[in-house]
Design a protein around this motif. Structure first.
Motif, PDB file in Angstrom:
ATOM      1  N   UNK A 105       0.231  75.693  89.828  1.00 46.82           N
ATOM      2  CA  UNK A 105       0.915  76.712  89.490  1.00 46.82           C
ATOM      3  C   UNK A 105       2.581  76.424  88.976  1.00 46.82           C
ATOM      4  N   UNK A 106       2.864  75.388  89.363  1.00 48.60           N
ATOM      5  CA  UNK A 106       4.319  74.964  88.975  1.00 48.60           C
ATOM      6  C   UNK A 106       3.999  74.419  87.480  1.00 48.60           C
ATOM      7  N   UNK A 107       4.881  74.467  86.547  1.00 48.75           N
ATOM      8  CA  UNK A 107       4.927  73.629  85.368  1.00 48.75           C
ATOM      9  C   UNK A 107       5.468  72.211  85.721  1.00 48.75           C
ATOM     10  N   UNK A 108       4.688  71.235  85.182  1.00 49.30           N
ATOM     11  CA  UNK A 108       4.897  69.836  85.623  1.00 49.30           C
ATOM     12  C   UNK A 108       4.969  69.141  84.193  1.00 49.30           C
ATOM     13  N   UNK A 109       5.948  68.013  84.182  1.00 47.98           N
ATOM     14  CA  UNK A 109       6.180  67.237  82.928  1.00 47.98           C
ATOM     15  C   UNK A 109       6.151  65.765  83.386  1.00 47.98           C
ATOM     16  N   UNK A 110       6.057  65.131  82.620  1.00 49.59           N
ATOM     17  CA  UNK A 110       5.619  63.552  82.721  1.00 49.59           C
ATOM     18  C   UNK A 110       5.661  62.561  81.585  1.00 49.59           C
ATOM     19  N   UNK A 111       6.237  61.659  81.694  1.00 47.10           N
ATOM     20  CA  UNK A 111       6.252  60.506  80.795  1.00 47.10           C
ATOM     21  C   UNK A 111       5.162  59.508  80.854  1.00 47.10           C
ATOM     22  N   UNK A 112       3.897  59.870  80.256  1.00 43.14           N
ATOM     23  CA  UNK A 112       2.670  59.031  80.712  1.00 43.14           C
ATOM     24  C   UNK A 112       2.885  57.532  80.464  1.00 43.14           C
ATOM     25  N   UNK A 113       3.534  57.226  79.297  1.00 47.21           N
ATOM     26  CA  UNK A 113       3.719  55.749  79.070  1.00 47.21           C
ATOM     27  C   UNK A 113       4.302  54.900  80.122  1.00 47.21           C
ATOM     28  N   UNK A 114       5.274  55.304  80.910  1.00 47.03           N
ATOM     29  CA  UNK A 114       5.919  54.664  81.979  1.00 47.03           C
ATOM     30  C   UNK A 114       5.293  54.862  83.493  1.00 47.03           C
ATOM     31  N   UNK A 127      -9.090  73.819  89.983  1.00 44.35           N
ATOM     32  CA  UNK A 127      -9.758  74.600  91.125  1.00 44.35           C
ATOM     33  C   UNK A 127      -9.159  74.820  92.108  1.00 44.35           C
ATOM     34  N   UNK A 128      -8.526  73.686  92.801  1.00 36.30           N
ATOM     35  CA  UNK A 128      -7.392  73.965  94.007  1.00 36.30           C
ATOM     36  C   UNK A 128      -6.181  74.872  93.404  1.00 36.30           C
ATOM     37  N   UNK A 129      -5.676  74.483  92.334  1.00 31.48           N
ATOM     38  CA  UNK A 129      -4.561  75.359  91.758  1.00 31.48           C
ATOM     39  C   UNK A 129      -3.323  75.430  92.413  1.00 31.48           C
ATOM     40  N   UNK A 130      -3.270  75.163  93.516  1.00 30.14           N
ATOM     41  CA  UNK A 130      -1.874  75.152  94.167  1.00 30.14           C
ATOM     42  C   UNK A 130      -1.266  73.770  94.516  1.00 30.14           C
ATOM     43  N   UNK A 131      -1.952  72.750  93.954  1.00 29.04           N
ATOM     44  CA  UNK A 131      -1.440  71.321  94.127  1.00 29.04           C
ATOM     45  C   UNK A 131      -1.361  70.997  95.592  1.00 29.04           C
ATOM     46  N   UNK A 132      -2.353  71.562  96.460  1.00 27.22           N
ATOM     47  CA  UNK A 132      -2.114  71.157  97.781  1.00 27.22           C
ATOM     48  C   UNK A 132      -3.313  70.283  98.671  1.00 27.22           C
TER      49      UNK A 132
END
Ligand code: PLP
Length: 423
Positions: free
Chosen positions: A370-379, A220-225
């Protein structure tokens, strides 16, 4: 000022298409100036012309504002737009998504009560249920939320069913019609965390949910701000005071009993209000929700289609035909699978190396940017969970979660291809 806009805003009875609604539903121009967006009322307190008026404002007997923790015009504008968009009778904005989850539950639960929850919930929510145990509130987890599983867990102490529609990061999908019908038949409110589904995919209140919450920090915010959350009530659930003791003094509010209790009780008293400037950032972000969702759902699908052609990788995305909930994606979400996919890379080392070689996809713990984000959830987000909890949440040592942004898909695919080539 411009009556045409006010006449569109109405109470949600007229059906606007999604993008039009985002701009024109419950969105009057500022009556004082004609400003096209609500001004940011960046103040703590509102002076009233007399002691009598302030007394009436304090007792909800006159319109107006007293103190921003209790109410603020910019926040109010955000609440009204989300309530109209979701088809609720009202909404209450909170300082974060976790504040919204916490207060949506604590508004109805007390010591001795039980909640049935999906085991694949957002990590923070799982941790919260651990904290609630110290208050005497017990969560009973179902590995998947279906009418049968929920039915088997109901006891005479069950006071709510809480689930996400698209598990994050498990990406399993709840059959909302079936689960809400069961909850209704057993007199238990169904609370939906619709953060990952967003109002673009579904309005859960129309499918039988009683209360919806969003972490508005995300899509909903969409801009990560800005961090924020919101609770929306359908007004349909009948709060029986013999089961929900705290409701006796709020029965007089009728359909608005849940929101009146929340606003005058735990929400106000814990001080989890939304800051006016963050409400403004959300109002700006909300206007492009439809455009962004169209793009990022399409990017997620295209990236998933590419990743499933790569040897040694297993991709999970609900809108791929082999996904176990593909039929629900069609019937419930109009064929759209949301903007999160997960990838099993073969090992933790490969997962880390892949993340480290990506150029555009940022390694960050967020979704809906709006930016593509990645994460390693387990750690990271699931570091506090047991290995069993991780597996029921769809988190394996080699899993990475991808939240697609609005970049051009050719660049995203090329970025993943070059990172995979370096494994
Ligand atoms: C992020 C998230 C939350 C928590 O929201 P915050 O704004 O970070 O407090 C809750 N539920 C889901 C599904 C989320 O993705």
């Amino acid at each position: 000022m411009r009556d045409t806009r006010n006449s569109l805003s109405g109470n949600g009875s007229e059906r606007l298409e999604f993008n039009t609604a985002l701009l024109h539903q419950a969105a009057p121009c500022d009556p004082a100036t004609g400003a096209t967006l609500p001004p940011v009322y960046q103040v703590s307190a509102f002076a009233q012309e007399s002691a009598e008026k302030l007394e009436r404002v304090f007792h909800n007997q006159a319109p107006g504002f007293a103190y921003t923790r209790i109410g603020n015009p910019t926040v109010d504008a955000f609440e009204k737009r989300i309530a109209a968009l979701e088809g609720g009778i009202g909404a209450i904005a909170c300082s974060s998504g976790m504040a919204a989850v916490t207060m949506a539950l604590l508004n109805i639960l007390q010591s001795g009560d039980e909640v049935i929850a999906g085991a694949g919930l957002f990590g923070g929510t799982i941790d919260l249920f651990g904290d609630l145990r110290q208050l005497g509130i017990t969560a009973r987890f179902a590995d998947t939320i279906t009418a049968e599983r929920v039915s088997a867990l109901i006891t005479d102490k069950t006071r709510a069913v809480f689930t996400e529609l698209i598990g994050n990061p498990k990406l399993n999908i709840v059959d909302l019609k079936a689960v809400s019908a069961l909850c209704r038949s057993r007199g238990i409110p169904l609370i939906i965390d619709s953060t990952t589904a967003t109002p673009f995919l579904i309005h859960p209140l129309e499918w039988g949910a009683d209360i919806v919450i969003h972490s508005t920090s995300k899509y909903i915010n969409g801009g990560g701000n800005a961090i924020s959350g919101i609770i929306i009530d359908s007004g349909r659930f009948e709060w029986d005071c013999s089961r929900y003791a705290g409701f006796s003094e709020y029965k007089k509010f009728g359909k608005a009993a849940y929101l009146a209790k929340l606003r005058n009780g735990i929400w106000r008293n814990t001080g989890g209000c939304l800051a006016p400037f963050n409400a403004f950032l959300n109002l700006v972000g909300l206007e492009t929700l439809g455009l962004r969702m169209e793009r990022i759902c399409e990017n997620a699908k295209r990236l998933a289609e590419y990743l499933q052609t790569v040897d040694g990788m297993t991709v999970n995305y609900p809108a791929l035909p082999q996904h176990p909930d593909y039929a629900l994606v069609q019937s419930q979400f109009g064929g759209r699978g949301g903007a999160i996919l997960t990838l099993r890379t073969g090992s933790k080392e490969r997962a880390f190396r892949l993340i480290n070689h990506l150029q555009y996809a940022l390694n960050a713990t967020n979704i809906g940017d709006v930016r593509t984000l990645v994460i390693h959830p387990a750690s990271t987000i699931y570091a506090h969970s047991t290995p069993e909890q991780q597996i029921t949440a769809g988190v394996y040592p080699d899993t990475i979660r991808i939240s697609t942004g609005i970049e051009d898909i050719e660049d995203l695919i090329a970025d993943f291809a070059q990172a995979i080539a370096q494994l």
